[in-house]
Design a protein around this motif. Sequence first.
Motif, PDB file in Angstrom:
ATOM      1  N   PRO A  22       0.851  -1.220   0.243  1.00  0.00           N
ATOM      2  CA  PRO A  22      -0.063   0.008  -0.004  1.00  0.00           C
ATOM      3  C   PRO A  22       1.060   1.281   0.027  1.00  0.00           C
ATOM      4  O   PRO A  22       1.879   1.366   0.771  1.00  0.00           O
ATOM      5  N   SER A  23       0.769   2.301  -0.903  1.00  0.00           N
ATOM      6  CA  SER A  23       1.324   3.450  -0.953  1.00  0.00           C
ATOM      7  C   SER A  23       0.279   4.499  -1.164  1.00  0.00           C
ATOM      8  O   SER A  23       0.516   5.345  -1.915  1.00  0.00           O
ATOM      9  N   ASN A  35       1.541   5.603   3.622  1.00  0.00           N
ATOM     10  CA  ASN A  35       2.443   6.653   2.879  1.00  0.00           C
ATOM     11  C   ASN A  35       3.415   5.891   1.854  1.00  0.00           C
ATOM     12  O   ASN A  35       3.411   4.514   1.508  1.00  0.00           O
ATOM     13  N   GLU A  36       4.368   6.577   1.343  1.00  0.00           N
ATOM     14  CA  GLU A  36       5.217   5.920   0.408  1.00  0.00           C
ATOM     15  C   GLU A  36       6.684   5.055   0.921  1.00  0.00           C
ATOM     16  O   GLU A  36       7.545   4.789   0.025  1.00  0.00           O
ATOM     17  N   ASP A  85       3.028   7.119  -5.273  1.00  0.00           N
ATOM     18  CA  ASP A  85       1.890   7.221  -4.512  1.00  0.00           C
ATOM     19  C   ASP A  85       0.738   6.664  -5.318  1.00  0.00           C
ATOM     20  O   ASP A  85       0.701   6.851  -6.449  1.00  0.00           O
ATOM     21  N   THR A  86      -0.492   6.337  -4.667  1.00  0.00           N
ATOM     22  CA  THR A  86      -1.731   6.106  -5.212  1.00  0.00           C
ATOM     23  C   THR A  86      -2.636   7.120  -4.800  1.00  0.00           C
ATOM     24  O   THR A  86      -2.502   7.603  -3.538  1.00  0.00           O
ATOM     25  N   VAL A  87      -3.903   7.101  -5.359  1.00  0.00           N
ATOM     26  CA  VAL A  87      -4.989   7.542  -4.649  1.00  0.00           C
ATOM     27  C   VAL A  87      -5.497   6.491  -3.636  1.00  0.00           C
ATOM     28  O   VAL A  87      -5.191   5.468  -3.532  1.00  0.00           O
ATOM     29  N   GLY A  88      -6.584   6.881  -2.926  1.00  0.00           N
ATOM     30  CA  GLY A  88      -7.345   5.955  -1.907  1.00  0.00           C
ATOM     31  C   GLY A  88      -7.831   5.059  -2.524  1.00  0.00           C
ATOM     32  O   GLY A  88      -8.339   4.682  -3.557  1.00  0.00           O
ATOM     33  N   ARG A 109      -5.094  -1.606  -6.729  1.00  0.00           N
ATOM     34  CA  ARG A 109      -4.845  -0.074  -6.556  1.00  0.00           C
ATOM     35  C   ARG A 109      -3.525   0.306  -7.172  1.00  0.00           C
ATOM     36  O   ARG A 109      -2.549  -0.382  -6.694  1.00  0.00           O
ATOM     37  N   GLY A 110      -3.460   0.995  -8.237  1.00  0.00           N
ATOM     38  CA  GLY A 110      -2.307   1.539  -8.779  1.00  0.00           C
ATOM     39  C   GLY A 110      -1.774   0.858  -9.871  1.00  0.00           C
ATOM     40  O   GLY A 110      -0.477   0.943 -10.260  1.00  0.00           O
ATOM     41  N   SER A 111      -2.396  -0.289 -10.252  1.00  0.00           N
ATOM     42  CA  SER A 111      -1.851  -1.033 -11.393  1.00  0.00           C
ATOM     43  C   SER A 111      -1.640  -0.275 -12.795  1.00  0.00           C
ATOM     44  O   SER A 111      -0.611  -0.713 -13.029  1.00  0.00           O
TER      45      SER A 111
END
Length: 245
Positions: A22-23, A35-36, A85-88, A109-111
Amino acid sequence: MILLTFPKSNILELLRELIRIPSVNPTLAPEEGHNEVKIAEFVVDWLRKHNVDACIEFVEPGRPNVFAEVGDGEGPTLCLCAHLDTVGTAGMEIDPFDPKIEGNRVYGRGSCDMKAGVAAIMSTAASLAAAGSIKGKVILALVCDEEYASIGADHFVLHHKADACILTEPSDLKMVVAHKGFLWGKVTTTGRSAHGSRWDLGDSAISKMGNVIVGLDNLDKNVLRNRREGLVGPASMHVSLISGG
């Protein structure tokens, strides 16, 4: 010419490993508690294992960039850039951090935005390192906070220089060679508070701001939209946030 031969299956697995970390941008979704940092640590460890010099550069506490480089420096410097980073995850109907493959797509998420770009950059650096010395240098800008204020990119360009840059943001596989640029402006109106029954003693900052918003809207519609450039189209402006009391 250097042939980049990092196996496709390895790139896919790298992408899945990145999605599992998760980022989420902590400014956009502080309630998610991410966070990152963890993804930056993973990236640096992976790059070093593939003989790429890499390190973490903290922009603020808990907000890291990753800087990496490969090459002998005897020539131009190319920067490969992506954000960590990604959105929520609010509203997602799948486990956001358990990447699934369906056909030729990866879900998580973030793919797409933009851990696929991060994986591509990391794999490129590993391929270059495996190929041996290259003339010039390739540097990696894996930055934090792109989804909010871009403090990572701002920090990076203050400390590192390059002759050209390639960003691996998703673009439907179309080469994007121009950018409008942007400006964030902040307008403040002030007034004087008063009781509703003594309006004559007050001065409404809200009414003043209403005039500003109408003026900016007219500027957007009647002036900026008529300014066109062949590659990026018309200029534009919008009011994205208003607050007060």
